[in-house]
Structures are given as structure tokens and as C-alpha cells.
Design an enzyme around this catalytic site. Structure first.
Site, PDB file in Angstrom:
ATOM      1  N   SER A  51       0.823  -1.207   0.000  1.00 51.08           N
ATOM      2  CA  SER A  51       0.000   0.000   0.000  1.00 51.08           C
ATOM      3  C   SER A  51       0.863   1.265   0.000  1.00 51.08           C
ATOM      4  O   SER A  51       1.620   1.483  -0.931  1.00 51.08           O
ATOM      5  CB  SER A  51      -0.975  -0.045   1.170  1.00 51.08           C
ATOM      6  OG  SER A  51      -1.960   0.917   0.996  1.00 51.08           O
ATOM      7  N   ASP A  68      -9.584  -4.277  -5.081  1.00 48.62           N
ATOM      8  CA  ASP A  68      -9.037  -3.243  -4.190  1.00 48.62           C
ATOM      9  C   ASP A  68      -9.877  -1.976  -4.301  1.00 48.62           C
ATOM     10  O   ASP A  68      -9.931  -1.344  -5.360  1.00 48.62           O
ATOM     11  CB  ASP A  68      -7.573  -2.956  -4.581  1.00 48.62           C
ATOM     12  CG  ASP A  68      -6.830  -2.131  -3.542  1.00 48.62           C
ATOM     13  OD1 ASP A  68      -7.473  -1.375  -2.786  1.00 48.62           O
ATOM     14  OD2 ASP A  68      -5.585  -2.241  -3.504  1.00 48.62           O
ATOM     15  N   HIS A  72      -7.423  -5.140  -1.167  1.00 47.17           N
ATOM     16  CA  HIS A  72      -6.276  -4.327  -0.774  1.00 47.17           C
ATOM     17  C   HIS A  72      -5.412  -5.059   0.255  1.00 47.17           C
ATOM     18  O   HIS A  72      -4.200  -4.837   0.312  1.00 47.17           O
ATOM     19  CB  HIS A  72      -6.775  -3.003  -0.186  1.00 47.17           C
ATOM     20  CG  HIS A  72      -5.685  -2.027   0.118  1.00 47.17           C
ATOM     21  ND1 HIS A  72      -4.879  -1.489  -0.850  1.00 47.17           N
ATOM     22  CD2 HIS A  72      -5.247  -1.503   1.309  1.00 47.17           C
ATOM     23  CE1 HIS A  72      -3.999  -0.672  -0.298  1.00 47.17           C
ATOM     24  NE2 HIS A  72      -4.204  -0.668   1.017  1.00 47.17           N
TER      25      HIS A  72
HETATM   26  O1  9J3 Z   1      -1.192   2.128   3.062  1.00 47.85           O
HETATM   27  C1  9J3 Z   1      -2.368   2.104   2.719  1.00 47.85           C
HETATM   28  O2  9J3 Z   1      -3.170   1.189   3.032  1.00 47.85           O
HETATM   29  C2  9J3 Z   1      -2.819   3.275   1.888  1.00 47.85           C
HETATM   30  C3  9J3 Z   1      -4.261   3.356   1.656  1.00 47.85           C
HETATM   31  C4  9J3 Z   1      -4.908   4.434   2.471  1.00 47.85           C
HETATM   32  O3  9J3 Z   1      -5.404   4.177   3.536  1.00 47.85           O
HETATM   33  O4  9J3 Z   1      -4.906   5.684   1.948  1.00 47.85           O
HETATM   34  C5  9J3 Z   1      -5.761   6.636   2.570  1.00 47.85           C
HETATM   35  C6  9J3 Z   1      -5.065   7.929   2.723  1.00 47.85           C
END
Ligand code: 9J3
Ligand code: ZN
Length: 314
Positions: free
Chosen positions: A183, A229, A261
Site C-alpha cells: 500500500s 481493491d 487491498h
Molecule cells: O497504506 C495504505 O493502506 C494506503 C491506503 C490508504 O489508507 O490511503 C488513505 C489515505
């Protein structure tokens, strides 16, 4: 797969003749003996038994589909934890490494978690990858809210700690390094590759980043997205990230089928087998793994889509 030709089939007895000089010039005999010893030594290093001489970075037995899908590879793994108090620039972590030193040094990979998450969210990759012959450092970030650019800097700080100061530094070949992350850690993986082109491999997992274009990246990059995702939708993250990588860069896009995700947060054989193949091919220059990357994998129960190039020959 073709066998590589080996040199040195010749016998050391084909070295210089010393017969007539023996009594008159003992010094030359000693010199010839040294030459023969050197030839014998060279023969030992490059002889038919020393397969690793073809590629000094190759580690472990010839791979099979079963061996890259297995929960563990051929190397027994040890681990050591690194306190956040003992390092700067990132939040500490856990180093997983092949226990034996008999096979020489290994390439190394640092893995970052995502937003609000800890190393525990990506810890399954530690022993899974290390047992195939890599030193793997799963890290915590300075704060769980750090953004991708910060995570990219932290991945590099962790690599520098790993190769320069860690207790396993002598087990690592510091010219063969890679980065991974989930992510925002996957977004950070792209940031790290952009700022340090000497990296040999990058694997963003369901990556998230506000920067959608990565034409600066020359590191071989495998982007893994998930069809379901909704946090980092592939249409606005993984797909444009992949498409913006230079076509001259070794690149691939693997979209997991029936995935979310958070699929990279638990043990996953599709992620593992293609990550292992990518790291082996590009960190170890191990062309034995090219069979799993080229021809490109077909869509399947676990692969929604796969795009990319066959590895450019080194
Ligand atoms: O590291 C992640 O799971 C990024 C996805 C996220 O929560 O973005 C929102 C700002
Ligand atoms: Zn950009």
C-alpha cells in the site's frame, strides 16, 4: 535449459615443461611449480563441479513450480529483531536470513508495511523469501501515518543499516538489493527505486500513491495489484504506475484475481512465487527463474491479468 559451457577441462600437466632446466636452474622449477599450483587452483575454482562459477550470485538448487510455491525454500532461516531505539531513519524491524554461511553472501530486500500498519502485516514474507536465499528485513516505520515519500526514504535507511551496521552485514552482498512494500509502503517502494537507481528489484504490493507517474524508475519493477481493491483501486494506482514505467525498464503488472487491498497481508502463494522469481532473476541475475516470468503467465484462478516484458537480457 541449456547447460553453460565450462572452461578448464585441460589438465594442469599441460603447463610449462621444466625437465632440462631442473638441475641448472632450481629457481625456475620453483617458479614453474608455483605456476602449476596456480593453474590447479584455478581449475578447482572453475571446474565442472563448481557450477556457481557461471553466475557468482546464483544460490540454491534449480527451481521448480513446486519449489517456488512451497511455504519454505531450501534454506533454514534465523531471525533477529532490531529495536527502533538502535536505529535512525526508520522504526526498527526483524531481519530474516539464511542460517548457514556455507553458500557465501546473499542479496537483501527490505519490506515496508502500509498506512496505520506494523511489520506484523507483512511478516509472512520474511521467512518465505529468506528461505529461498535472501536476507529480508521487515520494518516498522517511524510513525504508522507516514506517507509514501517518507516510507521510500525509510526503506533506503533500513537498507543502509542492514548492509553497513546490522549484525548480518557480512552475510549480504551490498550490490544486490531490493525493496518491497504494501500500500503506502508499495508507493514508498516506487519512491525508493526512483531515488536510488542502483536497486536491483522493486515489488510494490497493492501500492498507493498520489504520484501516478513513474518514468524515472529504471529498477526492474513487478507491480502487484488486486482486482477488488477499493482503497488503492488498480485503475488509479497499480495500473497507471505500471504503464508509466519506461518500456525499456524490466517491468510487469500482476493483477490478483478475487483479491482485496489486504490480500498481501497474509500468506499468498501467487504473490510469493512471482516475487521469488522476480527477486531471483533481478537481484541474483538467476536466469533459471526466467521460465516463471517468460512467456508471461496466463490468466488463471488466481491471476486476473498479467502484463509485462520478458526480462531484457543482462
Ligand atoms: O497504506 C495504505 O493502506 C494506503 C491506503 C490508504 O489508507 O490511503 C488513505 C489515505
Ligand atoms: Zn511521477
Amino acid at each position: 535449459m541449456p547447460q553453460h559451457p565450462h572452461t578448464s577441462a585441460g589438465s594442469p600437466t599441460s603447463g610449462p615443461r621444466t625437465g632440462g632446466a631442473r638441475r641448472r636452474r632450481p629457481g625456475r622449477l620453483a617458479g614453474a611449480a608455483a605456476t602449476i599450483a596456480a593453474v590447479v587452483g584455478l581449475t578447482t575454482l572453475t571446474g565442472p563441479g563448481a557450477h556457481a562459477a557461471d553466475n557468482p550470485y546464483e544460490r540454491g538448487p534449480a527451481p521448480t513450480t513446486a519449489s517456488i510455491e512451497a511455504l519454505r525454500g531450501p534454506y533454514a532461516v534465523s531471525e533477529t529483531s532490531v529495536s527502533s531505539l538502535a536505529v535512525t531513519g526508520f522504526g526498527g524491524g526483524t531481519i530474516y536470513y539464511p542460517t548457514s554461511t556455507a553458500d557465501g553472501t546473499f542479496g537483501a530486500v527490505v519490506v515496508s508495511p502500509g498506512y496505520t500498519a506494523y511489520q506484523s502485516s507483512i511478516s509472512w514474507l520474511g521467512p518465505r523469501l529468506a528461505s529461498q536465499g535472501f536476507v529480508v528485513f521487515t520494518i516498522d516505520t517511524l510513525t504508522t501515518l507516514d506517507q509514501p515519500d517518507s516510507r521510500g526514504r525509510q526503506l533506503l535507511a533500513a537498507l543502509d543499516y542492514l548492509t553497513q551496521r546490522s549484525s548480518v552485514r557480512t552475510r549480504i552482498d551490498s550490490s544486490r538489493l531490493g525493496v518491497m512494500g504494501h500500500s503506502m509502503g508499495g508507493g514508498g517502494t516506487l519512491e525508493a527505486a526512483k531515488s536510488r537507481p542502483s536497486l536491483q528489484a522493486a515489488i510494490p504490493l497493492t501500492p498507493w500513491n498520489l504520484d501516478k507517474t513513474w518514468p524515472e524508475v529504471t529498477t526492474p519493477t513487478l507491480i502487484i495489484g488486486a482486482d477488488g481493491d477499493t482503497i488503492a483501486p488498480v485503475a488509479t494506482h497499480a495500473e497507471p504506475f505500471y504503464s508509466s514505467l519506461p518500456s525499456a525498464t524490466d517491468r510487469a503488472y500482476l493483477e490478483l484475481n478475487g483479491a482485496t487491498h489486504f490480500t498481501p497481508n497474509t500468506s499468498n502463494t501467487t504473490i510469493a512465487k512471482y516475487s521469488i522469481s522476480w527477486l531471483k532473476r533481478f537481484i541474483d541475475n538467476d536466469t533459471r527463474y526466467e521460465q516463471f516470468l517468460c512467456p508471461l503467465p496466463s490468466a488463471s484462478l488466481t491471476i486476473e491479468e498479467y502484463r509485462g516484458n520478458c526480462p531484457h537480457t543482462s
